[in-house]
Design a protein around this motif. Structure first.
Motif, mmCIF file in Angstrom:
data_model
loop_
_atom_site.group_PDB
_atom_site.id
_atom_site.type_symbol
_atom_site.label_atom_id
_atom_site.label_comp_id
_atom_site.label_asym_id
_atom_site.label_seq_id
_atom_site.Cartn_x
_atom_site.Cartn_y
_atom_site.Cartn_z
ATOM 1 N N GLU A 167 41.463 21.389 65.177
ATOM 2 C CA GLU A 167 40.954 22.112 64.337
ATOM 3 C C GLU A 167 40.671 22.767 63.042
ATOM 4 O O GLU A 167 42.054 23.514 63.311
ATOM 5 N N ARG A 168 40.348 23.119 62.726
ATOM 6 C CA ARG A 168 40.083 23.896 61.595
ATOM 7 C C ARG A 168 38.910 24.787 61.477
ATOM 8 O O ARG A 168 37.687 24.245 61.037
ATOM 9 N N TYR A 169 38.522 26.098 60.707
ATOM 10 C CA TYR A 169 38.036 27.298 59.842
ATOM 11 C C TYR A 169 38.275 27.690 58.648
ATOM 12 O O TYR A 169 39.590 28.084 58.827
ATOM 13 N N VAL A 170 37.825 26.682 57.740
ATOM 14 C CA VAL A 170 38.659 28.040 56.204
ATOM 15 C C VAL A 170 37.108 27.641 55.070
ATOM 16 O O VAL A 170 36.001 26.814 55.325
ATOM 17 N N SER A 171 37.815 29.087 54.794
ATOM 18 C CA SER A 171 36.338 29.723 54.120
ATOM 19 C C SER A 171 36.814 30.414 52.436
ATOM 20 O O SER A 171 37.549 31.666 53.584
ATOM 21 N N LEU A 172 36.746 30.424 51.979
ATOM 22 C CA LEU A 172 36.608 31.936 50.906
ATOM 23 C C LEU A 172 35.726 32.542 51.344
ATOM 24 O O LEU A 172 34.932 32.371 52.029
ATOM 25 N N VAL A 173 35.675 33.998 50.582
ATOM 26 C CA VAL A 173 34.813 34.959 51.196
ATOM 27 C C VAL A 173 34.707 35.887 49.797
ATOM 28 O O VAL A 173 35.216 36.343 49.809
ATOM 29 N N ASN A 174 33.729 36.309 50.252
ATOM 30 C CA ASN A 174 32.702 36.653 49.649
ATOM 31 C C ASN A 174 32.380 38.445 49.885
ATOM 32 O O ASN A 174 31.150 38.391 50.838
ATOM 33 N N CYS A 175 33.334 39.086 49.849
ATOM 34 C CA CYS A 175 33.116 40.793 50.240
ATOM 35 C C CYS A 175 33.178 42.104 48.978
ATOM 36 O O CYS A 175 33.101 42.936 49.897
ATOM 37 N N GLY A 176 32.593 41.406 48.096
ATOM 38 C CA GLY A 176 31.834 42.203 47.652
ATOM 39 C C GLY A 176 32.425 43.107 46.706
ATOM 40 O O GLY A 176 32.381 44.352 46.253
ATOM 41 N N VAL A 177 33.456 42.557 46.382
ATOM 42 C CA VAL A 177 34.741 43.766 45.926
ATOM 43 C C VAL A 177 35.138 42.564 44.256
ATOM 44 O O VAL A 177 35.077 41.574 44.065
ATOM 45 N N ARG A 178 35.345 43.206 43.606
ATOM 46 C CA ARG A 178 36.767 42.504 42.271
ATOM 47 C C ARG A 178 37.845 42.598 42.889
ATOM 48 O O ARG A 178 38.867 43.006 43.536
ATOM 49 N N ILE A 179 38.644 41.335 42.126
ATOM 50 C CA ILE A 179 39.987 40.883 43.194
ATOM 51 C C ILE A 179 40.613 41.166 41.082
ATOM 52 O O ILE A 179 40.846 40.533 40.423
ATOM 53 N N PRO A 180 41.937 41.515 41.625
ATOM 54 C CA PRO A 180 43.076 42.290 41.018
ATOM 55 C C PRO A 180 43.616 40.860 40.182
ATOM 56 O O PRO A 180 43.802 39.606 40.801
ATOM 57 N N SER A 181 43.883 41.205 38.709
ATOM 58 C CA SER A 181 43.731 39.937 38.034
ATOM 59 C C SER A 181 45.608 38.839 38.592
ATOM 60 O O SER A 181 45.758 38.176 38.262
ATOM 61 N N PHE A 182 45.773 40.158 39.274
ATOM 62 C CA PHE A 182 47.497 39.800 39.592
ATOM 63 C C PHE A 182 47.853 38.467 40.503
ATOM 64 O O PHE A 182 47.954 38.039 40.949
ATOM 65 N N ILE A 183 46.152 38.882 41.600
ATOM 66 C CA ILE A 183 45.496 38.293 42.999
ATOM 67 C C ILE A 183 45.977 37.381 42.614
ATOM 68 O O ILE A 183 46.156 35.998 43.159
ATOM 69 N N THR A 184 44.563 37.052 40.973
ATOM 70 C CA THR A 184 43.758 35.096 40.556
ATOM 71 C C THR A 184 45.438 35.175 40.470
ATOM 72 O O THR A 184 45.545 33.222 40.549
ATOM 73 N N GLY A 185 46.514 35.523 39.638
ATOM 74 C CA GLY A 185 47.456 34.860 39.209
ATOM 75 C C GLY A 185 48.240 34.375 40.861
ATOM 76 O O GLY A 185 49.316 33.171 40.420
ATOM 77 N N LEU A 186 48.015 35.104 41.599
ATOM 78 C CA LEU A 186 49.541 34.640 42.552
ATOM 79 C C LEU A 186 48.859 33.747 44.101
ATOM 80 O O LEU A 186 49.082 32.710 43.771
ATOM 81 N N THR A 187 47.470 33.493 43.345
ATOM 82 C CA THR A 187 46.687 32.979 44.641
ATOM 83 C C THR A 187 45.689 31.662 43.466
ATOM 84 O O THR A 187 45.385 30.962 44.367
ATOM 85 N N GLY A 188 45.640 32.117 43.031
ATOM 86 C CA GLY A 188 44.747 31.111 41.942
ATOM 87 C C GLY A 188 42.956 31.435 42.265
ATOM 88 O O GLY A 188 42.532 30.396 42.082
ATOM 89 N N ILE A 189 42.864 32.233 43.442
ATOM 90 C CA ILE A 189 40.983 32.241 43.411
ATOM 91 C C ILE A 189 40.745 33.404 42.517
ATOM 92 O O ILE A 189 41.755 34.381 42.522
#
Length: 215
Positions: A41-63
């Protein structure tokens, strides 16, 4: 061989940084239930925590910011995640990192975590497979012949590979020490041992198990 005696849930978070105490939040979660020797079984989801995503995190994860802005809120995802995990044993690669985010996000919603125990697949790999060149998930998995099916640094891909590493460890322990099934409690105990003590401890554990089964 069924490998694991009871279910284990492999968890992976993608986050905005390293510390919930510093305000970092989760952006994506994957929880995969391992039963016997496979993911069931699996549970998978993106999450909206109401915060800004740093550009380096987008670069690392693609999120991207847009991806989380349109994702379900943490107030929905975290309770669903806790319900999915239930009272099963929890595992993660570098487990203290993922557990601290799980505890922090749960506390924000006044929810309690009910997982039975915590197993770190990174610590476990160091003890069961000493002498590897690296225990980082990507390099460790390559050394064990486990391939990523999709891009690393996304929660589901990382959780799948970590789950396969854990299954590989369970299979190795079962075949090396003659254990028909591996209890999650055994993995917890191995996490707590110094690496040098592991072989002798496992020999004794296996002998006691065999004696018990013979009675």
């Amino acid at each position: 061989m069924h490998i694991f005696e009871r279910p284990i849930v492999m968890l992976d978070f993608e986050t905005t940084g390293l510390s919930p105490a510093m305000g970092d939040r989760i952006t994506e979660v994957a929880a995969l239930r391992i039963e016997g020797g496979r993911i069931t079984e699996r549970y998978v989801s993106l999450v909206n925590c109401g915060v800004r995503i740093p550009s380096f995190i987008t670069g690392l994860t693609g999120i991207t910011q847009e991806m989380v802005d349109t994702a379900p809120p943490a107030s929905r995802v975290v309770p669903e995640l806790l319900d999915f995990i239930g009272a099963d044993t929890l595992s993660a690669h570098n487990a203290s990192f993922d557990e601290k985010f799980l505890l922090a996000e749960s506390a924000r919603l006044d929810r309690a975590c009910a997982h039975a125990a915590l197993v770190c697949s990174l610590k476990l790999s160091r003890r069961v497979f000493p002498g590897m060149a690296s225990y980082k998930l990507g390099q460790l998995s390559r050394q064990l012949g486990i391939a990523f099916r999709s891009a690393a640094h996304r929660a589901e891909a990382d959780a799948e590979v970590a789950a396969e590493v854990l299954i590989h460890i369970g299979r190795h322990l079962g075949s090396s020490y003659g254990l028909p099934q591996v209890a999650p409690d055994l993995l917890v105990s191995l996490n707590r041992l110094a690496a040098a003590k592991v072989p002798g401890w496992l020999d004794k554990y296996a002998a006691e198990k065999k004696a018990t089964q013979a009675d």
